[in-house]
Design a protein around this motif. Structure first.
Motif, PDB file in Angstrom:
ATOM      1  N   HIS A  43     -34.066   7.724 -29.878  1.00  0.00           N
ATOM      2  CA  HIS A  43     -34.171   8.003 -28.440  1.00  0.00           C
ATOM      3  C   HIS A  43     -33.376   6.998 -27.615  1.00  0.00           C
ATOM      4  CE1 HIS A  43     -37.352   5.120 -29.392  1.00  0.00           C
ATOM      5  NE2 HIS A  43     -37.338   4.741 -28.146  1.00  0.00           N
ATOM      6  N   LEU A  44     -33.284   5.743 -28.084  1.00  0.00           N
ATOM      7  CA  LEU A  44     -32.547   4.736 -27.322  1.00  0.00           C
ATOM      8  C   LEU A  44     -31.069   5.081 -27.225  1.00  0.00           C
ATOM      9  CD1 LEU A  44     -34.128   1.401 -28.634  1.00  0.00           C
ATOM     10  CD2 LEU A  44     -34.714   2.704 -26.577  1.00  0.00           C
ATOM     11  N   TYR A  96     -28.584  11.526 -18.653  1.00  0.00           N
ATOM     12  CA  TYR A  96     -29.669  11.933 -19.548  1.00  0.00           C
ATOM     13  C   TYR A  96     -31.001  11.999 -18.804  1.00  0.00           C
ATOM     14  CZ  TYR A  96     -32.358  12.464 -23.831  1.00  0.00           C
ATOM     15  OH  TYR A  96     -33.190  12.957 -24.821  1.00  0.00           O
ATOM     16  N   GLU A  97     -31.089  11.329 -17.655  1.00  0.00           N
ATOM     17  CA  GLU A  97     -32.328  11.400 -16.886  1.00  0.00           C
ATOM     18  C   GLU A  97     -32.683  12.836 -16.503  1.00  0.00           C
ATOM     19  OE1 GLU A  97     -28.962   9.991 -14.131  1.00  0.00           O
ATOM     20  OE2 GLU A  97     -29.708   9.564 -16.152  1.00  0.00           O
ATOM     21  N   GLN A 153     -35.708   9.657  -8.641  1.00  0.00           N
ATOM     22  CA  GLN A 153     -35.061   8.443  -9.150  1.00  0.00           C
ATOM     23  C   GLN A 153     -35.856   7.725 -10.236  1.00  0.00           C
ATOM     24  OE1 GLN A 153     -31.868   7.674  -8.360  1.00  0.00           O
ATOM     25  NE2 GLN A 153     -32.011   9.623  -7.265  1.00  0.00           N
ATOM     26  N   ALA A 154     -37.089   8.138 -10.507  1.00  0.00           N
ATOM     27  CA  ALA A 154     -37.894   7.413 -11.493  1.00  0.00           C
ATOM     28  C   ALA A 154     -37.288   7.505 -12.889  1.00  0.00           C
ATOM     29  CB  ALA A 154     -39.329   7.945 -11.499  1.00  0.00           C
ATOM     30  N   LEU A 166     -34.542   4.722 -17.441  1.00  0.00           N
ATOM     31  CA  LEU A 166     -33.524   4.650 -18.489  1.00  0.00           C
ATOM     32  C   LEU A 166     -32.603   3.446 -18.312  1.00  0.00           C
ATOM     33  CD1 LEU A 166     -32.473   8.391 -18.952  1.00  0.00           C
ATOM     34  CD2 LEU A 166     -34.208   7.067 -20.181  1.00  0.00           C
ATOM     35  N   GLU A 167     -32.399   3.007 -17.078  1.00  0.00           N
ATOM     36  CA  GLU A 167     -31.495   1.884 -16.843  1.00  0.00           C
ATOM     37  C   GLU A 167     -31.934   0.625 -17.583  1.00  0.00           C
ATOM     38  OE1 GLU A 167     -28.357   1.437 -14.548  1.00  0.00           O
ATOM     39  OE2 GLU A 167     -28.558   3.177 -15.869  1.00  0.00           O
TER      40      GLU A 167
END
Length: 306
Positions: free
Chosen positions: A160-161, A169-170, A214-215, A220-221
């Protein structure tokens, strides 16, 4: 499929606690608070929010502690700035929260990403820690090493990483009512909790909260930063700082059935602690110990914080 719209209010759950916002390290954080006494700061993981600690908050407050569960930067009802998801800033968020709460030190309890930040903050700012409890996480340098030397183990478990590094991908994370969130949590949890109503209700809440605008991007960032900086100056400096063992007393609790962070990956984390250190493997438990075995985890936190 019609996309639902969610607001920060999705992260507001009522119970024997109070909600408020505090300013720390240049951002505004949503926190939930209960009780009086020595401070215990609870940090959730991915893809969750403060409600991960719903079983511990009242129990720890009843045990004589001031308990604060925070939404991490970019999660839940906390600020979601476009930057600041590097490990330095998020570790500074932890100590900033302790200071903003009017305390000099705290017992910090972190799960998953919260545990990684706990390790980093304890290495960078040990004076703000009374003690540290880590659940379902490895020391960042142990995680990094395992990805390189355990291809059939931790590297495979961390697929997943690598998916998270894909541009935009978000949107995949939130497609179909955040179905991927449910799939990941189902795969990572132990069988005893997976089939319960508590699991269903909690996963539903996490699916809602990750769809707050934006969550998903912000979540992911934090996992993109290590890959972007691995060979750069910031990444090398981060590794060098973390190689310095922390004096903070550390308790590490890990599920024997954890398929996200394998037990053999997490177990070597004690080499980065020269203070008091304990490792406990929890039989029959997956990646979410505080929810799969809430009473056991609460007792361990109280023992370590005392």
């Amino acid at each position: 499929m019609t996309r639902k719209t969610f607001a920060d209010s999705a992260a507001i759950k009522q119970g024997p606690w109070t909600h408020r916002h505090i300013d720390a390290n240049g951002s505004r954080f949503h926190v939930v608070e209960a009780g009086e006494g020595p401070l215990i700061l609870l940090l959730h993981g991915f893809p969750e929010f403060w409600w991960a600690w719903r079983h511990q908050i009242p129990a720890l407050a009843d045990a004589g502690f001031r308990v604060v569960a925070a939404d991490l930067r970019g999660y839940g009802a906390s600020d979601k700035p476009p930057r600041g998801y590097d490990a330095y800033t998020m570790a500074a968020d932890v100590v900033g929260l302790v200071r903003a709460l009017g305390e000099r030190e705290a017992t910090v309890v972190g799960h998953d990403l919260g545990g990684i930040l706990g390790f980093a903050a304890a290495a960078f700012h040990p004076r703000q820690f009374k003690s540290l409890v880590v659940l379902g996480a490895a020391h960042p340098l142990r995680q990094r090493a395992a990805l390189a030397v355990d291809p059939k183990g931790q590297l495979t478990a961390s697929r997943h990483l690598f998916a998270f590094q894909m541009p935009r991908y978000e949107h995949k994370l939130t497609d179909w009512d955040a179905r991927k969130v449910a799939d990941l949590m189902y795969a990572w949890s132990g069988p005893g909790w997976r089939g319960s109503r508590d699991f269903q209700e909690y996963v539903r809440a996490c699916r809602d909260v990750i769809q707050i605008p934006q969550a998903a991007f912000c979540a992911l960032e934090a996992f993109r930063w290590p890959f972007r900086t691995a060979m750069g100056l910031a990444g090398r400096r981060f590794v060098k700082l973390l190689q310095r063992p922390t004096p903070v007393p550390t308790l590490q609790l890990h599920g024997a059935l954890d398929r996200c962070v394998l037990p053999r990956t997490a177990q070597g984390s004690g080499r980065y602690v020269y203070g008091r250190y304990e490792w406990k493997l929890l039989d029959g438990i997956g990646h979410f110990p505080q929810q799969e075995a809430p009473e056991t985890i609460t007792k361990e936190i109280i023992r370590w914080a005392s």
